[in-house]
Design an enzyme around this catalytic site. Structure first.
Site, PDB file in Angstrom:
ATOM      1  N   CYS A  75     -18.528 -11.008  25.329  1.00 49.99           N
ATOM      2  CA  CYS A  75     -19.076  -9.688  25.944  1.00 49.99           C
ATOM      3  C   CYS A  75     -19.441  -8.541  24.904  1.00 49.99           C
ATOM      4  O   CYS A  75     -19.704  -7.693  25.187  1.00 49.99           O
ATOM      5  CB  CYS A  75     -17.780  -9.245  26.576  1.00 49.99           C
ATOM      6  N   HIS A 109       4.759  -5.942  12.657  1.00 53.08           N
ATOM      7  CA  HIS A 109       3.562  -5.393  12.747  1.00 53.08           C
ATOM      8  C   HIS A 109       2.450  -6.159  13.136  1.00 53.08           C
ATOM      9  O   HIS A 109       1.290  -5.921  12.521  1.00 53.08           O
ATOM     10  CB  HIS A 109       3.311  -4.622  11.161  1.00 53.08           C
ATOM     11  N   ASP A 115       0.639 -10.769   6.555  1.00 55.41           N
ATOM     12  CA  ASP A 115      -0.063 -11.812   6.005  1.00 55.41           C
ATOM     13  C   ASP A 115       0.472 -13.197   6.454  1.00 55.41           C
ATOM     14  O   ASP A 115      -0.308 -14.227   5.721  1.00 55.41           O
ATOM     15  CB  ASP A 115       0.210 -11.597   4.323  1.00 55.41           C
ATOM     16  N   ILE A 133      12.739 -10.737  -6.060  1.00 51.36           N
ATOM     17  CA  ILE A 133      13.320 -11.437  -4.752  1.00 51.36           C
ATOM     18  C   ILE A 133      12.824 -12.955  -4.521  1.00 51.36           C
ATOM     19  O   ILE A 133      13.971 -13.772  -4.332  1.00 51.36           O
ATOM     20  CB  ILE A 133      12.728 -10.702  -3.504  1.00 51.36           C
ATOM     21  N   CYS A 177     -17.217  -9.952  20.148  1.00 54.85           N
ATOM     22  CA  CYS A 177     -16.998 -10.987  20.890  1.00 54.85           C
ATOM     23  C   CYS A 177     -18.199 -11.713  21.464  1.00 54.85           C
ATOM     24  O   CYS A 177     -19.318 -11.104  21.542  1.00 54.85           O
ATOM     25  CB  CYS A 177     -16.295 -10.616  22.073  1.00 54.85           C
ATOM     26  N   ASN A 199      16.023  -5.566  -4.260  1.00 53.98           N
ATOM     27  CA  ASN A 199      14.997  -4.819  -4.367  1.00 53.98           C
ATOM     28  C   ASN A 199      14.767  -4.482  -5.741  1.00 53.98           C
ATOM     29  O   ASN A 199      15.727  -4.485  -6.435  1.00 53.98           O
ATOM     30  CB  ASN A 199      15.124  -3.558  -3.517  1.00 53.98           C
ATOM     31  N   THR A 242      11.926  -4.212   0.687  1.00 52.53           N
ATOM     32  CA  THR A 242      11.639  -2.866   1.183  1.00 52.53           C
ATOM     33  C   THR A 242      12.475  -1.714   0.899  1.00 52.53           C
ATOM     34  O   THR A 242      13.634  -1.805   0.280  1.00 52.53           O
ATOM     35  CB  THR A 242      12.060  -3.145   2.674  1.00 52.53           C
ATOM     36  N   CYS A 250     -10.596  -9.720  21.458  1.00 60.63           N
ATOM     37  CA  CYS A 250     -11.614  -8.796  21.988  1.00 60.63           C
ATOM     38  C   CYS A 250     -11.026  -7.683  22.661  1.00 60.63           C
ATOM     39  O   CYS A 250     -10.113  -7.870  23.326  1.00 60.63           O
ATOM     40  CB  CYS A 250     -12.517  -9.659  22.822  1.00 60.63           C
ATOM     41  N   PHE A 310       0.504  -1.150  -0.094  1.00 58.87           N
ATOM     42  CA  PHE A 310      -0.060   0.078   0.000  1.00 58.87           C
ATOM     43  C   PHE A 310       0.972   1.299   0.025  1.00 58.87           C
ATOM     44  O   PHE A 310       0.345   2.157  -0.047  1.00 58.87           O
ATOM     45  CB  PHE A 310      -0.964  -0.030   1.013  1.00 58.87           C
TER      46      PHE A 310
HETATM   47 ZN    ZN Z   1     -15.131 -10.010  24.757  1.00 63.44          ZN
END
Ligand code: ZN
Length: 249
Positions: A160, A127, A112, A239, A157, A221, A198, A135, A38
């Protein structure tokens, strides 16, 4: 710069002498699995997200998620969750190098899960991952197969009714400390570091390279990066093709 054939021969020579190889990868590792980057200018989501009123770095931010979970999830399902995506040659080559005992760790900026799908075991996901979800209220964890049934919706959830979120690091959120520590230790211990897919412009990629004090830095790259001049070897190209060749697949 050497031509690619010479560069690949050189890379094979370096890997033969490597004792502690580490791979640091970005979005380019997954684009060959048809997962868009992105941030890339040409086919990235910045240009394909015109229908949205907000740029990705706003939608994928902590405060936006809290305020507009529906818009967040519309974007998330469409652009980040590629559950049918298959690992490509790069993922398989890295898994093979780990199997051979050569590769000690993978550090990835991707969420991913494709390295694990290819069989890699030591993977630091800077990440986070779309495959872990919990939850926000009671912290109950959900398996991905339950979450994917809610594709297109806001998952909630069963215990809850709180909103379930992916364990993916959003903009404005800190990276997971134990993952950072593991990644830094792996880089500090590496004698050969391959950086692939990258641009090395965006935080935190560039910063992590500062911890590398090993002998050989290799950058693979499609385009040149600001760190190319400090690399011992720069290879421009696919790559997947390059790693498959050096891993003898
Ligand atoms: Zn929950």
């Amino acid at each position: 710069m050497k031509n690619n054939k010479e560069a690949i021969t050189e890379l094979k020579r370096i890997l033969k002498g490597a004792e502690n190889l580490v791979f640091f990868g970005g979005a380019g590792t997954s684009t060959e699995s048809n997962i868009p980057d992105f941030r890339s200018k040409e086919q990235g989501l910045y240009t394909s997200a015109k229908k949205e009123d907000y740029p990705p770095e706003i939608i994928l931010s902590h405060s936006f998620f809290l305020k507009h979970p529906k818009v967040f999830y519309q974007y998330y399902w469409d652009n980040l969750v590629h559950e049918q995506a298959k690992p490509n040659k790069a993922h398989y080559a890295l898994a093979a190098l780990e199997e051979k005992g050569l590769l000690k760790a993978i550090i990835t900026q991707n969420v991913d899960g494709l390295h694990q799908k290819a069989g890699s075991r030591k993977v630091y996901e800077l990440h986070g991952s779309i495959y872990r979800n919990y939850c926000m209220e009671c912290r109950k964890e959900y398996e991905f197969k339950e979450i994917i049934k809610k594709r297109g919706e806001i998952p909630t959830c069963s215990k809850c009714q709180g909103i379930v979120r992916p364990a993916v690091t959003l903009y404005e959120e800190p990276l997971n400390l134990s993952v950072i520590e593991g990644a830094i230790t792996a880089i500090e211990q590496a004698d050969v570091l391959i950086v692939g897919g990258t641009s090395l412009v965006v935080y935190p990629a560039a910063g992590f390279l500062e911890y590398f004090h090993g002998g050989k830095l290799i950058i693979i790259n499609h385009e040149s990066t600001p760190q190319d001049r400090r690399a011992d070897l720069v290879i421009q190209g696919s790559i997947g093709e390059i790693l498959a060749e050096v891993a003898d697949l």
